[in-house]
Design a protein around this motif. Structure first.
Motif, PDB file in Angstrom:
ATOM      1  N   ARG A  51       0.842  -1.203   0.000  1.00  0.00           N
ATOM      2  CA  ARG A  51       0.000   0.000   0.000  1.00  0.00           C
ATOM      3  C   ARG A  51       0.876   1.251   0.000  1.00  0.00           C
ATOM      4  O   ARG A  51       0.576   2.239  -0.673  1.00  0.00           O
ATOM      5  CB  ARG A  51      -0.921  -0.016   1.215  1.00  0.00           C
ATOM      6  CG  ARG A  51      -1.990   1.061   1.169  1.00  0.00           C
ATOM      7  CD  ARG A  51      -2.951   0.955   2.338  1.00  0.00           C
ATOM      8  NE  ARG A  51      -3.631  -0.321   2.344  1.00  0.00           N
ATOM      9  CZ  ARG A  51      -3.481  -1.255   3.285  1.00  0.00           C
ATOM     10  NH1 ARG A  51      -2.673  -1.029   4.294  1.00  0.00           N
ATOM     11  NH2 ARG A  51      -4.125  -2.390   3.219  1.00  0.00           N
ATOM     12  N   ARG A  52       1.963   1.220   0.760  1.00  0.00           N
ATOM     13  CA  ARG A  52       2.869   2.379   0.797  1.00  0.00           C
ATOM     14  C   ARG A  52       3.566   2.586  -0.544  1.00  0.00           C
ATOM     15  O   ARG A  52       3.847   3.709  -0.946  1.00  0.00           O
ATOM     16  CB  ARG A  52       3.909   2.218   1.918  1.00  0.00           C
ATOM     17  CG  ARG A  52       3.327   2.215   3.332  1.00  0.00           C
ATOM     18  CD  ARG A  52       2.347   3.359   3.538  1.00  0.00           C
ATOM     19  NE  ARG A  52       1.873   3.489   4.897  1.00  0.00           N
ATOM     20  CZ  ARG A  52       0.849   2.827   5.425  1.00  0.00           C
ATOM     21  NH1 ARG A  52       0.199   1.937   4.691  1.00  0.00           N
ATOM     22  NH2 ARG A  52       0.460   3.054   6.663  1.00  0.00           N
ATOM     23  N   LEU A  53       3.822   1.500  -1.258  1.00  0.00           N
ATOM     24  CA  LEU A  53       4.416   1.626  -2.593  1.00  0.00           C
ATOM     25  C   LEU A  53       3.437   2.303  -3.555  1.00  0.00           C
ATOM     26  O   LEU A  53       3.848   3.127  -4.382  1.00  0.00           O
ATOM     27  CB  LEU A  53       4.814   0.243  -3.127  1.00  0.00           C
ATOM     28  CG  LEU A  53       6.045  -0.395  -2.474  1.00  0.00           C
ATOM     29  CD1 LEU A  53       6.197  -1.845  -2.928  1.00  0.00           C
ATOM     30  CD2 LEU A  53       7.315   0.391  -2.794  1.00  0.00           C
ATOM     31  N   CYS A  97       1.627  -4.811  -8.360  1.00  0.00           N
ATOM     32  CA  CYS A  97       2.328  -5.427  -7.231  1.00  0.00           C
ATOM     33  C   CYS A  97       1.330  -5.799  -6.137  1.00  0.00           C
ATOM     34  O   CYS A  97       1.343  -6.920  -5.611  1.00  0.00           O
ATOM     35  CB  CYS A  97       3.393  -4.472  -6.706  1.00  0.00           C
ATOM     36  SG  CYS A  97       4.142  -4.942  -5.132  1.00  0.00           S
ATOM     37  N   PHE A  98       0.460  -4.853  -5.803  1.00  0.00           N
ATOM     38  CA  PHE A  98      -0.546  -5.092  -4.749  1.00  0.00           C
ATOM     39  C   PHE A  98      -1.440  -6.268  -5.139  1.00  0.00           C
ATOM     40  O   PHE A  98      -1.698  -7.172  -4.323  1.00  0.00           O
ATOM     41  CB  PHE A  98      -1.383  -3.824  -4.559  1.00  0.00           C
ATOM     42  CG  PHE A  98      -2.159  -3.798  -3.277  1.00  0.00           C
ATOM     43  CD1 PHE A  98      -1.797  -2.963  -2.247  1.00  0.00           C
ATOM     44  CD2 PHE A  98      -3.259  -4.610  -3.099  1.00  0.00           C
ATOM     45  CE1 PHE A  98      -2.504  -2.937  -1.058  1.00  0.00           C
ATOM     46  CE2 PHE A  98      -3.979  -4.599  -1.921  1.00  0.00           C
ATOM     47  CZ  PHE A  98      -3.599  -3.757  -0.896  1.00  0.00           C
ATOM     48  N   VAL A 121       8.183  -9.671  -5.801  1.00  0.00           N
ATOM     49  CA  VAL A 121       7.354  -8.646  -6.446  1.00  0.00           C
ATOM     50  C   VAL A 121       7.566  -7.302  -5.748  1.00  0.00           C
ATOM     51  O   VAL A 121       7.686  -6.255  -6.409  1.00  0.00           O
ATOM     52  CB  VAL A 121       5.865  -9.047  -6.382  1.00  0.00           C
ATOM     53  CG1 VAL A 121       5.019  -8.057  -7.162  1.00  0.00           C
ATOM     54  CG2 VAL A 121       5.665 -10.459  -6.903  1.00  0.00           C
ATOM     55  N   LEU A 122       7.631  -7.326  -4.420  1.00  0.00           N
ATOM     56  CA  LEU A 122       7.898  -6.090  -3.677  1.00  0.00           C
ATOM     57  C   LEU A 122       9.268  -5.520  -4.033  1.00  0.00           C
ATOM     58  O   LEU A 122       9.425  -4.309  -4.182  1.00  0.00           O
ATOM     59  CB  LEU A 122       7.828  -6.362  -2.170  1.00  0.00           C
ATOM     60  CG  LEU A 122       6.439  -6.616  -1.585  1.00  0.00           C
ATOM     61  CD1 LEU A 122       6.557  -7.068  -0.138  1.00  0.00           C
ATOM     62  CD2 LEU A 122       5.576  -5.357  -1.668  1.00  0.00           C
ATOM     63  N   ALA A 123      10.255  -6.408  -4.184  1.00  0.00           N
ATOM     64  CA  ALA A 123      11.614  -5.954  -4.516  1.00  0.00           C
ATOM     65  C   ALA A 123      11.654  -5.326  -5.904  1.00  0.00           C
ATOM     66  O   ALA A 123      12.252  -4.258  -6.107  1.00  0.00           O
ATOM     67  CB  ALA A 123      12.586  -7.124  -4.437  1.00  0.00           C
TER      68      ALA A 123
END
Length: 421
Positions: free
Chosen positions: A278-280, A302-303, A317-319
């Motif tokens: 969410r922050r991304l 990504c989310f 995926v986060l990376a």
């Protein structure tokens, strides 16, 4: 095993409660409700260790209501229904409704939250939920609409100082020890506005010395003992407010290595992947914006992907998204534009919509010139025609100021071609 210091010092009434003056100070809204004995269903939103659970206990004691507690981590729909049935059996005539406290309510699934609705709506229970996450995202709308949301803040240094003094002078164990406090910077810095963390750090700092030995608390001593026991302040991602700040600032500062490091800290600390994702999404819109609109698409993807593939593969995926955002050009022009526009709305109020822009679904509206002289852009060259779109009081106002990235310069050049300078 002795009871932890934080539990030994847990306030039992409002007079013992430290902090959150905007809610429980003299004449504040929550204090007035508690003193009146009329409590609606409530959701407390705030960081860890600021008094959410304590306030729920104080409310139950003050209005003399049965108190039931569930943790969203290990409770299911069956547990919720069992508690509601117990609550029904303990409700007599005009007595206060039993209080059902749900810790970390943001971890409840939709079906678990649905199972609460009828009991909250009919007054069978008064719900008090605690969450560290924005309830607008994590609590279903029907339940949220039946609750008052109160925001709790991180404890200030003056509050932490009061708590420290109370621990050293009132706790039955610590007041018998020879403890001298020379410096508090490290104590307060590592606690990060979290009362429970402060008590844990204090307990850890004095725990390794003999009871008859004098302990002098300094910044060096606190730092040294925390380094020996890093889990004392970092277990389970408890520092996530500090770390997520460093993470976002590293992305904003275009440092992919630092951003990946802070991501790794959160992954290793057990942070909720959805919290990171969410922050991304927010960073993609706020910090990268129109300089690279694809960033928001990737952050949303990504989310969505995280929810499809889960953990531990989700870390990849986060990376990928973190590195893409950190290496993207940056612009906050959209963020500034909406803030500028909101500020103007607050200054000027509800200005009327120009007649030519109004909808005219009825003949009466057409007679009143609604929609008259509106020019349909697609009937003109380049699908554009000059006309006024703002209220006349704001004619020629500018809210969006393009920044210097190549993508935004392209947008700016197109606007200049259409509108001129």
């Amino acid at each position: 095993m002795s009871t932890p210091l934080a539990e030994r010092l847990r306030p039992q009434n409002l007079d013992e409660f430290i902090g959150q003056e905007h809610l429980v100070g003299k004449g504040a809204v929550l204090r007035r409700m508690i003193e009146s004995g009329r409590i609606p269903s409530i959701i407390f939103w705030g960081p860890p260790g600021v008094g959410k659970t304590t306030l729920a206990n104080i409310i139950a004691n003050a209005i003399k209501a049965p108190f039931y507690k569930l943790s969203a981590i290990n409770s299911g729909v069956k547990d919720v229904r069992e508690v509601i049935e117990k609550a029904k059996s303990t409700r007599f005539f005009d007595s206060a409704a039993p209080i059902l406290f749900i810790d970390e309510i943001h971890r409840f699934s939709k079906s678990q939250q649905d199972s609460l609705l009828n009991a909250v709506e009919t007054g069978t229970v008064t719900l008090i939920g605690a969450t560290t996450e924005n309830p607008s995202f994590e609590v279903i709308r029907p339940l949220l609409s039946r609750c008052q949301v109160y925001v709790l803040k991180s404890m200030e240094k003056k509050d932490l100082q009061v708590l420290l003094n109370r621990a050293l002078t009132e706790d039955l164990i610590l007041k018998e020890r020879k403890i001298k406090v020379e410096e508090t910077d490290a104590l307060f810095r590592f606690s990060g506005g979290d009362a429970r963390k402060l008590m844990n750090i204090l307990e850890l700092t004095v725990a390794t010395d003999k009871e008859d030995k004098e302990i002098v608390i300094t910044d060096y001593l606190v730092t040294e003992r925390l380094q020996e026991n890093p889990a004392a302040y970092d277990k389970g991602g408890e520092m996530h407010y500090d770390i997520i700040s460093a993470f976002i600032k590293s992305i904003r500062g275009s440092d992919p290595d630092a951003a990946i490091y802070w991501l790794a800290r959160m992954v290793a600390g057990g942070e909720d992947p959805k919290f990171i994702a969410r922050r991304l999404v927010i960073s993609a819109a706020e910090d990268i914006g129109l300089a690279n609109p694809n960033a928001l698409l990737l952050a949303n993807a990504c989310f969505d992907t995280l929810q499809k593939i889960g953990w531990p593969e989700g870390r990849i995926v986060l990376a990928e998204t973190t590195i893409y955002l950190a290496t993207s050009p940056k612009s906050n022009s959209a963020y500034l534009a909406i803030d500028n526009a909101i500020s103007k709305v607050e200054q000027t109020g509800n200005l009327p919509v120009p007649l030519h822009l109004r909808n005219a679904p009825t003949s009466l509206m057409k007679e009143l010139d609604y929609g008259k002289d509106y020019k349909y852009s697609h009937d003109y060259e380049n699908n554009f025609v000059k006309q006024d779109y703002l209220p006349k009081e704001l004619k020629n106002s500018r809210f969006w100021e393009p920044q210097s990235s190549p993508a935004e310069k392209k947008l700016s050049d197109w606007m200049k071609k259409l509108w001129g300078d």
